[in-house]
Design a protein around this motif. Structure first.
Motif, short mmCIF file in Angstrom:
data_model
loop_
_atom_site.label_atom_id
_atom_site.label_comp_id
_atom_site.label_asym_id
_atom_site.label_seq_id
_atom_site.Cartn_x
_atom_site.Cartn_y
_atom_site.Cartn_z
N GLU A 107 48.05 38.49 38.87
CA GLU A 107 46.86 37.69 39.15
C GLU A 107 45.67 38.63 39.34
OE1 GLU A 107 45.27 34.85 42.80
OE2 GLU A 107 47.38 35.44 42.74
N THR A 108 44.55 38.29 38.70
CA THR A 108 43.33 39.07 38.85
C THR A 108 42.76 38.84 40.26
OG1 THR A 108 42.87 38.79 36.51
CG2 THR A 108 41.04 39.48 37.88
N TYR B 9 39.48 39.67 41.40
CA TYR B 9 38.10 39.20 41.36
C TYR B 9 37.77 38.76 39.94
CZ TYR B 9 38.15 42.43 45.32
OH TYR B 9 38.49 43.11 46.45
N GLU B 10 37.20 37.61 39.81
CA GLU B 10 36.82 37.12 38.49
C GLU B 10 35.81 38.08 37.86
OE1 GLU B 10 34.92 33.17 36.46
OE2 GLU B 10 36.15 32.93 38.26
N GLY B 11 36.05 38.42 36.60
CA GLY B 11 35.15 39.31 35.88
C GLY B 11 35.49 40.79 36.05
N TYR B 12 36.52 41.11 36.80
CA TYR B 12 36.94 42.50 37.01
C TYR B 12 38.40 42.65 36.58
CZ TYR B 12 32.67 43.16 39.67
OH TYR B 12 31.37 43.24 40.05
N ASP B 13 38.82 43.90 36.40
CA ASP B 13 40.18 44.17 35.96
C ASP B 13 41.15 44.43 37.12
OD1 ASP B 13 39.62 43.98 33.21
OD2 ASP B 13 38.79 46.00 33.22
N PHE C 55 43.84 43.96 39.87
CA PHE C 55 44.90 42.97 39.90
C PHE C 55 45.79 43.17 41.11
CE2 PHE C 55 46.34 46.49 37.26
CZ PHE C 55 47.64 46.73 37.68
#
Length: 120
Positions: free
Chosen positions: A35-36, A38-42, A44
């Motif tokens: 699961e990521t 933060y949205e927009g970041y890599d 995980f």
């Protein structure tokens, strides 16, 4: 420029483990299963399921090069965290990755999951 990555406990800026130039180790983490954070970041999440897959990947990398696991000294381990020489013997690298895995395993057992952050 190299690959830098670290593993953190959520809410902490202090890394549990920080490494540079160890793409082979990072490649054992299947971030597509994770699961990521933060949205927009890599970044995980690393949980026990991800770590179980890492253990299998490390065993495959090591093959038969490691007969027994002896812990490295703190100085030797720290030096390898921040530089991975091209001529490092495979058995030494396997020992190093096993020790890194053990650090992550302990942290996950205490904190349930970690964040893996990386930049190239």
């Amino acid at each position: 420029m190299g690959l830098d990555f670290s593993f953190h406990i959520s809410g902490s800026d202090e890394p549990v483990l920080e490494m540079r130039h160890h793409l082979e180790f990072l490649d054992t983490f299947d971030s597509s299963m994770a699961e990521t954070v933060y949205e927009g970041y890599d970044d995980f999440w690393v949980d026990q399921g991800i770590l179980d897959a890492v253990e299998i990947g490390l065993a495959a990398q090591a093959g038969s090069s490691v007969v027994s696991y002896d812990e490295m000294s703190a100085d030797e381990f720290e030096a390898l965290c921040f530089e991975c020489p091209d001529d490092i013997p495979p058995a030494t690298l396997a020992r190093f990755y096993q020790q890194a895995f053990t650090i992550l395993q302990k942290a996950i057992s205490e904190h349930d999951r970690l964040i893996c952050s990386w930049s190239a």
